[in-house]
Design a protein around this motif. Structure first.
Motif, PDB file in Angstrom:
ATOM      1  N   ASN A 162       0.823  -1.207   0.000  1.00  0.00           N
ATOM      2  CA  ASN A 162       0.000   0.000   0.000  1.00  0.00           C
ATOM      3  C   ASN A 162       0.858   1.259   0.000  1.00  0.00           C
ATOM      4  O   ASN A 162       0.529   2.251  -0.658  1.00  0.00           O
ATOM      5  N   VAL A 163       1.962   1.234   0.752  1.00  0.00           N
ATOM      6  CA  VAL A 163       2.880   2.379   0.751  1.00  0.00           C
ATOM      7  C   VAL A 163       3.467   2.578  -0.638  1.00  0.00           C
ATOM      8  O   VAL A 163       3.530   3.702  -1.157  1.00  0.00           O
ATOM      9  N   TYR A 164       3.879   1.482  -1.270  1.00  0.00           N
ATOM     10  CA  TYR A 164       4.466   1.575  -2.609  1.00  0.00           C
ATOM     11  C   TYR A 164       3.429   2.055  -3.630  1.00  0.00           C
ATOM     12  O   TYR A 164       3.745   2.867  -4.510  1.00  0.00           O
ATOM     13  N   ILE A 165       2.199   1.557  -3.509  1.00  0.00           N
ATOM     14  CA  ILE A 165       1.131   1.982  -4.436  1.00  0.00           C
ATOM     15  C   ILE A 165       0.869   3.478  -4.289  1.00  0.00           C
ATOM     16  O   ILE A 165       0.693   4.190  -5.279  1.00  0.00           O
ATOM     17  N   ALA A 166       0.835   3.957  -3.038  1.00  0.00           N
ATOM     18  CA  ALA A 166       0.603   5.386  -2.808  1.00  0.00           C
ATOM     19  C   ALA A 166       1.714   6.223  -3.430  1.00  0.00           C
ATOM     20  O   ALA A 166       1.454   7.266  -4.052  1.00  0.00           O
ATOM     21  N   LEU A 167       2.962   5.779  -3.271  1.00  0.00           N
ATOM     22  CA  LEU A 167       4.091   6.494  -3.877  1.00  0.00           C
ATOM     23  C   LEU A 167       3.967   6.523  -5.400  1.00  0.00           C
ATOM     24  O   LEU A 167       4.135   7.584  -6.025  1.00  0.00           O
ATOM     25  N   ALA A 168       3.666   5.369  -5.980  1.00  0.00           N
ATOM     26  CA  ALA A 168       3.557   5.283  -7.439  1.00  0.00           C
ATOM     27  C   ALA A 168       2.398   6.121  -7.956  1.00  0.00           C
ATOM     28  O   ALA A 168       2.531   6.848  -8.953  1.00  0.00           O
ATOM     29  N   ALA A 169       1.253   6.040  -7.280  1.00  0.00           N
ATOM     30  CA  ALA A 169       0.072   6.798  -7.728  1.00  0.00           C
ATOM     31  C   ALA A 169       0.313   8.290  -7.634  1.00  0.00           C
ATOM     32  O   ALA A 169      -0.070   9.050  -8.537  1.00  0.00           O
ATOM     33  N   ARG A 170       0.966   8.729  -6.553  1.00  0.00           N
ATOM     34  CA  ARG A 170       1.227  10.157  -6.388  1.00  0.00           C
ATOM     35  C   ARG A 170       2.189  10.670  -7.450  1.00  0.00           C
ATOM     36  O   ARG A 170       2.050  11.808  -7.930  1.00  0.00           O
ATOM     37  N   SER A 171       3.162   9.841  -7.838  1.00  0.00           N
ATOM     38  CA  SER A 171       4.107  10.265  -8.868  1.00  0.00           C
ATOM     39  C   SER A 171       3.450  10.312 -10.245  1.00  0.00           C
ATOM     40  O   SER A 171       3.800  11.145 -11.080  1.00  0.00           O
ATOM     41  N   LEU A 172       2.488   9.427 -10.487  1.00  0.00           N
ATOM     42  CA  LEU A 172       1.816   9.390 -11.784  1.00  0.00           C
ATOM     43  C   LEU A 172       0.707  10.422 -11.897  1.00  0.00           C
ATOM     44  O   LEU A 172       0.388  10.878 -13.003  1.00  0.00           O
ATOM     45  N   ASN A 173       0.097  10.773 -10.772  1.00  0.00           N
ATOM     46  CA  ASN A 173      -0.985  11.760 -10.771  1.00  0.00           C
ATOM     47  C   ASN A 173      -0.904  12.566  -9.477  1.00  0.00           C
ATOM     48  O   ASN A 173      -1.455  12.157  -8.454  1.00  0.00           O
ATOM     49  N   PRO A 174      -0.222  13.704  -9.481  1.00  0.00           N
ATOM     50  CA  PRO A 174      -0.042  14.483  -8.254  1.00  0.00           C
ATOM     51  C   PRO A 174      -1.339  14.977  -7.640  1.00  0.00           C
ATOM     52  O   PRO A 174      -1.369  15.287  -6.435  1.00  0.00           O
ATOM     53  N   ASP A 175      -2.423  15.043  -8.415  1.00  0.00           N
ATOM     54  CA  ASP A 175      -3.674  15.607  -7.912  1.00  0.00           C
ATOM     55  C   ASP A 175      -4.671  14.560  -7.420  1.00  0.00           C
ATOM     56  O   ASP A 175      -5.748  14.916  -6.935  1.00  0.00           O
ATOM     57  N   ILE A 176      -4.336  13.283  -7.545  1.00  0.00           N
ATOM     58  CA  ILE A 176      -5.296  12.248  -7.186  1.00  0.00           C
ATOM     59  C   ILE A 176      -5.478  12.177  -5.673  1.00  0.00           C
ATOM     60  O   ILE A 176      -4.546  12.439  -4.902  1.00  0.00           O
ATOM     61  N   PHE A 177      -6.689  11.833  -5.246  1.00  0.00           N
ATOM     62  CA  PHE A 177      -6.992  11.662  -3.820  1.00  0.00           C
ATOM     63  C   PHE A 177      -6.767  10.199  -3.473  1.00  0.00           C
ATOM     64  O   PHE A 177      -7.350   9.303  -4.092  1.00  0.00           O
ATOM     65  N   ILE A 178      -5.925   9.940  -2.475  1.00  0.00           N
ATOM     66  CA  ILE A 178      -5.526   8.574  -2.141  1.00  0.00           C
ATOM     67  C   ILE A 178      -6.007   8.212  -0.740  1.00  0.00           C
ATOM     68  O   ILE A 178      -5.741   8.929   0.223  1.00  0.00           O
ATOM     69  N   VAL A 179      -6.721   7.093  -0.657  1.00  0.00           N
ATOM     70  CA  VAL A 179      -7.134   6.520   0.625  1.00  0.00           C
ATOM     71  C   VAL A 179      -6.389   5.205   0.802  1.00  0.00           C
ATOM     72  O   VAL A 179      -6.476   4.331  -0.054  1.00  0.00           O
ATOM     73  N   GLY A 180      -5.649   5.089   1.899  1.00  0.00           N
ATOM     74  CA  GLY A 180      -4.844   3.906   2.120  1.00  0.00           C
ATOM     75  C   GLY A 180      -5.342   3.071   3.285  1.00  0.00           C
ATOM     76  O   GLY A 180      -5.937   3.588   4.228  1.00  0.00           O
ATOM     77  N   ARG A 181      -5.079   1.779   3.195  1.00  0.00           N
ATOM     78  CA  ARG A 181      -5.422   0.845   4.269  1.00  0.00           C
ATOM     79  C   ARG A 181      -4.150   0.490   5.037  1.00  0.00           C
ATOM     80  O   ARG A 181      -3.138   0.130   4.436  1.00  0.00           O
ATOM     81  N   ALA A 182      -4.206   0.591   6.374  1.00  0.00           N
ATOM     82  CA  ALA A 182      -3.052   0.262   7.217  1.00  0.00           C
ATOM     83  C   ALA A 182      -3.481  -0.738   8.274  1.00  0.00           C
ATOM     84  O   ALA A 182      -4.273  -0.412   9.158  1.00  0.00           O
ATOM     85  N   SER A 183      -2.976  -1.948   8.184  1.00  0.00           N
ATOM     86  CA  SER A 183      -3.285  -2.950   9.203  1.00  0.00           C
ATOM     87  C   SER A 183      -2.501  -2.687  10.486  1.00  0.00           C
ATOM     88  O   SER A 183      -3.005  -2.869  11.590  1.00  0.00           O
ATOM     89  N   ASP A 184      -1.265  -2.244  10.323  1.00  0.00           N
ATOM     90  CA  ASP A 184      -0.402  -1.919  11.468  1.00  0.00           C
ATOM     91  C   ASP A 184      -0.475  -0.418  11.731  1.00  0.00           C
ATOM     92  O   ASP A 184      -0.287   0.382  10.803  1.00  0.00           O
ATOM     93  N   PRO A 185      -0.728   0.008  12.973  1.00  0.00           N
ATOM     94  CA  PRO A 185      -0.813   1.453  13.273  1.00  0.00           C
ATOM     95  C   PRO A 185       0.441   2.221  12.863  1.00  0.00           C
ATOM     96  O   PRO A 185       0.357   3.391  12.490  1.00  0.00           O
ATOM     97  N   THR A 186       1.604   1.575  12.909  1.00  0.00           N
ATOM     98  CA  THR A 186       2.834   2.268  12.539  1.00  0.00           C
ATOM     99  C   THR A 186       2.917   2.533  11.032  1.00  0.00           C
ATOM    100  O   THR A 186       3.702   3.372  10.594  1.00  0.00           O
TER     101      THR A 186
END
Length: 329
Positions: A190-214
């Motif tokens: 999910n971290v890698y997907i967020a990085l890739a998506a942000r680089s491909l589309n700086p304006d996209i709204f990203i909602v991420g899932r985190a199983s671990d609080p950290t």
């Protein structure tokens, strides 16, 4: 759940291999039994396997005739097996599925201002069904072939690919998408997907899932606008339902369209005609609940003369008919 093959010709691999081996068997047999050259042996093998009926290259000995009979039997057997496998492929819709996938890819290529859901597990499936209920365009990126049948049954747009791959995200239309939901069950992915998506589309709204609080902090640093922890959200929802059951029930009905009133948000984009207008002028018959200022200030129960500014977010309560003119296209 059985996986479906996305390659309709895949099941014909073994008959094809058997045909090659039979051809080698025929050439070798004629060369050894009849002492023919390679070209004559190949010519006779092709005549036997295709049954075209041309005259043999040379007269055959008795042993050669029996060998030709065995070669004909193998050729007929392979033909029957191949024909039956092709019939099974057609009856199961393998060829039709390829056409459907091609059309689906074409439809995905025309999407814009849509949502991308990464993974079709329990979380992604729930998110996709919520988007479907809202009748908004979305596409699912799922790496597992065994979920193809389920996605086809749900009649959704999807591509089979790795969400961490730039190619898969581009195929899903990441440059034209409005939002991306990282619902993979791996925090690292999910971290890698967020990085890739942000680089491909700086304006996209990203909602991420985190199983671990950290992992929440890492997702925010990677570019996620919002981070959801399924376990924390479930606990919070259970506590809220115990403390304020009627409020939660009403909000659930509102979210699912079962209540006469709905809560909606109205974004004031830079250069929008809403900029500089008062809350009462914009809201009409709806009730303004709060204004989230661009700098982070929350104005609860805003006064009607409050002027909206670039970047503000207005929360409204009203019925569907009153909200429809305020909603974007």
């Amino acid at each position: 759940m059985a996986a479906r093959s996305d390659k309709p010709f895949g099941r014909l691999t073994w008959p094809g291999l058997a045909l090659v081996l039979t051809g080698a068997y025929g050439v070798a047999g004629y060369m050894l039994i009849e002492r023919w050259s390679f070209v004559d042996a190949l010519y006779m093998t092709l005549l036997a396997l295709t049954s075209v009926g041309f005259e043999e290259a040379r007269p055959l000995s008795l042993a050669g005739e029996w060998f030709t009979i065995s070669l004909l039997g193998l050729g007929v057997g392979i033909f029957v097996v191949t024909l039956s496998l092709m019939g099974v492929a057609i009856s199961e819709g393998a060829f039709g599925r390829r056409t459907v996938r091609r059309r689906m890819k074409s439809r995905i290529g025309t999407l814009s201002d849509h949502y991308i859901v990464c993974a079709y597990g329990r979380v992604g499936r729930t998110a996709a069904r919520e988007l479907a209920e809202e009748a908004v365009p979305f596409v699912v990126v799922e790496p597992k072939d065994e979920l193809i049948e389920l996605m086809e049954d749900d009649e959704i747009l999807f591509i089979i690919g790795d969400s961490t791959s730039d190619e898969s995200l581009r195929t899903a239309g990441i440059e034209r998408a409005r939002a991306l939901l990282c619902a993979v069950d791996s925090d690292a992915d999910n971290v890698y997907i967020a990085l890739a998506a942000r680089s491909l589309n700086p304006d996209i709204f990203i909602v991420g899932r985190a199983s671990d609080p950290t992992a929440a902090a890492r997702l925010h640093k990677a570019g996620a606008d919002r981070v959801i922890s399924p376990y924390a959200s479930t606990g919070q929802h259970m506590a809220a339902m115990a403390l304020r059951p009627r409020v939660v029930d009403y909000l659930e009905l509102t979210r699912r369209g079962g209540a006469p009133l709905r809560i909606e948000e109205l974004q004031v984009d830079p250069g929008s005609e809403l900029c500089g207008r008062s809350v009462s002028d914009v809201c009409g018959t709806t009730v303004p609940l709060a204004v989230l200022r661009f700098e982070g200030e929350i104005v609860a129960n805003p006064q009607g003369d409050l002027l909206l500014e670039d970047g503000d977010l207005l929360m409204l309560l009203g019925d569907e008919e009153a909200l429809r003119p305020l909603e974007g296209p």
